[in-house]
Each structure stands twice: as C-alpha cells, then as structure tokens.
Design a protein around this motif. Structure first.
Motif, PDB file in Angstrom:
ATOM      1  N   GLN A  64       0.919  -1.307   0.073  1.00  0.00           N
ATOM      2  CA  GLN A  64       0.069   0.147   0.142  1.00  0.00           C
ATOM      3  C   GLN A  64       0.860   1.326   0.017  1.00  0.00           C
ATOM      4  OE1 GLN A  64      -2.627  -0.742   3.343  1.00  0.00           O
ATOM      5  NE2 GLN A  64      -4.211  -1.347   1.709  1.00  0.00           N
ATOM      6  N   GLU A  71      -2.292   4.026  -2.561  1.00  0.00           N
ATOM      7  CA  GLU A  71      -2.216   2.935  -1.311  1.00  0.00           C
ATOM      8  C   GLU A  71      -3.302   1.792  -1.875  1.00  0.00           C
ATOM      9  OE1 GLU A  71      -3.452   4.839   2.237  1.00  0.00           O
ATOM     10  OE2 GLU A  71      -1.901   6.336   2.322  1.00  0.00           O
ATOM     11  N   ASN A  72      -4.260   2.017  -1.982  1.00  0.00           N
ATOM     12  CA  ASN A  72      -5.033   0.804  -2.696  1.00  0.00           C
ATOM     13  C   ASN A  72      -6.099   1.190  -3.653  1.00  0.00           C
ATOM     14  OD1 ASN A  72      -6.909   2.231  -0.899  1.00  0.00           O
ATOM     15  ND2 ASN A  72      -6.585   1.288   0.658  1.00  0.00           N
TER      16      ASN A  72
END
Lengths: 166, 143
Positions: free
Chosen positions: A123, A143-144
C-alpha cells in the motif's frame, strides 16, 4: 547433508497452510532457496511470475554489488495480489525489477507506453506512466485505489481500443 | 545504516561516480524499442529515511592503487555505468562519502528535498549522462 529448519513468517497461505520456511543452519550444501506459494489464482500473470517472485525473495544480500536485500515477503505477497486484481488477458505479464531496499518495481514497456508501479511497500506505490509518443508523464502515489492503473493497463493491450474514462 | 545525507566538498564536478548493474536483475526488454535496456529502478534510491543510491567513487579507488574495473566487477558478471558528480548536482542531487564494510570507496547520491526519493526527471538526468564502464553486451542504458 542435514538441515535444521525453523518456521518463519507466513508469506502465502494455501489450502494446506503452507508456510515460508527458512533454513536455520545447513551442513554441506551451499544451496538455499525460499519458496513463495501463491494460492488459488486464475491469473496467468501470477502463474507465470511465481518462479520469478521466488527468485526475488531469495536474492542474496549484496545482489546489487552493494548492500542490496532480497525482495521482502510482504512486498512480494502484495505484488502478487495486486497483479491478480489488475490482470487483463490481452496484456502480457510485466517485468519485475527488485530494489536494493527490498522493494519491487512492476513494469511494462509496450504499445508506446512505459508503465512502472514502484511498490515500495504494501500500500505504498509510486506509479508512473510515460506516453512515448508525446513524452507526457503522469506520476501518482497509490495506497489501494488502482482505478486509474486499470486504464493504464488497458492501454497496453494492442488488441483492445484505448477507452478513455470520462 | 547510510550516512546522514550531505554534499561532499571534496568531490568536485568532474569526479566520476560508478553505479553497478546486475545483468539478471536490472535489465528489462522494452517492446517499444525492441531492445534490452536497464530499468529505471537501477537509478532509484533506497527508501530508508537517510538512504540514497549507492555508488562507487572512482578517485578513491584509484588513490588506493586498485584497478577500477576489477573492483566494481566483483562479484563477477556485474556490469557498471558511470556519470560525473556535476551531472548529479545539476539534477539537484547531493553526493557524499559513505564507506561501508568491504567497500571503503562507497558513496551515496541523495535527493535534496527527500534524500530517499528521486523525481523522474532526476532519474532521467542520471540516465542521460551515464555511459558504460563495464558494458553488458546488447543492453542500452535506459529507464
């Protein structure tokens, strides 16, 4: 030759709960390998890259001529899951390039684009795309949320038209 | 652990910095050009707080009477590229000494705003100013 083993950190789990096992000590053999088991995936990318991921997590210290570390299991595991989610059947598997610090860069160079996903840690990704025709460059930190990356990968396919999200 | 980032006054602009290349790990195939080349990851720093990009400092090797190509080719089958300090500084990077166990000629190239992060343009500046010291046949310097 005899080996004494101790259980290490679980990197991947399959239905048999396989664990990453590192040798505690060995006698007689100079060979050491670390196995990454990638469970239950349909993605040909991850199947193709499983051996490469194993190789990267087994790199010897100093592989880069300096203080290079092997790719961390956390990073390799994250990359495998990330590739599983990003997989598109008309795009070949990417190249994987290790960093000296245990990070891993996932990259494609095709269809006049350079796409690089520099996975510094789970992430924590710096994603770059360069349009080789125009030299336009886009860099994003992720991050995601891979939604834009999905479009980037679609554009790498030479069989599908590039659909611009509006 | 890397030295604290700084810029070394004793390293002048024409001094040469060497970056080792692992032919198995740092080389990718670029379908856009149809050629093998080095990955941009070769010109990336490590991500620790004070980490930069490892280099060998040529003049320190030479001052010790050591053969430069032999030293940076250990272990064997390792390629290497070189660029000058001026190129790094012009890109906004810092260069300093960082001797380590087994390599008293080791140095680091650090980012100026973030030591452990190079921008794409900084990486490109290093790539464009690099040439092979120990060439890997059939591989371009790219990234």
């Amino acid at each position: 030759m005899s080996l004494a083993w101790k259980e290490g950190t679980t990197a991947f789990q399959d239905s048999q709960k396989a664990r990453y096992i590192q040798p505690d000590q060995f006698i007689g053999s100079a060979f050491t390998s670390y196995r990454v088991v990638v469970p239950q995936n349909d993605s040909s990318w991850v199947r193709i890259l499983e051996e490469r991921l194993n190789e990267l997590t087994s790199l010897p210290t100093g592989w880069d001529g300096y203080r290079g570390k092997p790719v961390s299991f956390q990073c390799a595991y994250f990359v495998a899951n990330m590739l599983e989610r990003l997989y598109q059947p008309n795009v070949p598997a990417p190249s994987l390039v290790p960093g000296s610090d245990g990070s891993l860069q996932v990259e494609w160079h095709r269809n006049m684009f350079d796409v690089e996903l520099d996975v510094l840690d789970a992430q924590n990704i710096v994603a770059t795309r360069v349009n080789c025709k125009t030299d336009d460059e886009r860099v994003i930190e992720i991050e995601n949320d891979f939604s834009e990356i999905v479009d980037w990968i679609t554009a790498l396919s030479s069989k599908k038209p590039h659909i611009v999200r509006t | 652990m890397a030295a604290q980032p700084y810029d070394e006054d004793d390293l002048i602009d024409v001094d040469i910095l060497i970056r080792r290349v692992n032919p198995k790990q740092h080389v990718v195939f670029d379908e856009n050009t149809g050629k093998k080349r080095t990955s941009s990851k070769l010109f990336s720093p490590s991500s620790g707080p004070n980490d930069g990009m490892s280099v060998d400092i040529q003049k320190l090797i030479e001052n010790d009477g050591v053969n430069v190509q032999d030293f940076v080719s250990t272990p064997t089958f390792t390629g290497s590229v070189f660029f000058d300090v001026n190129s790094a500084r012009n890109a906004g990077l810092m260069v300093g000494y960082d001797p380590i166990v087994g390599n008293p000629y080791h140095g680091e190239v650090w980012g100026s705003s973030k030591p452990n992060r190079f921008t794409k343009s900084q990486k490109r500046a290093l790539i464009n100013s690099s040439a092979w010291l120990v060439e890997i046949p059939g591989v371009d310097i790219g990234g």
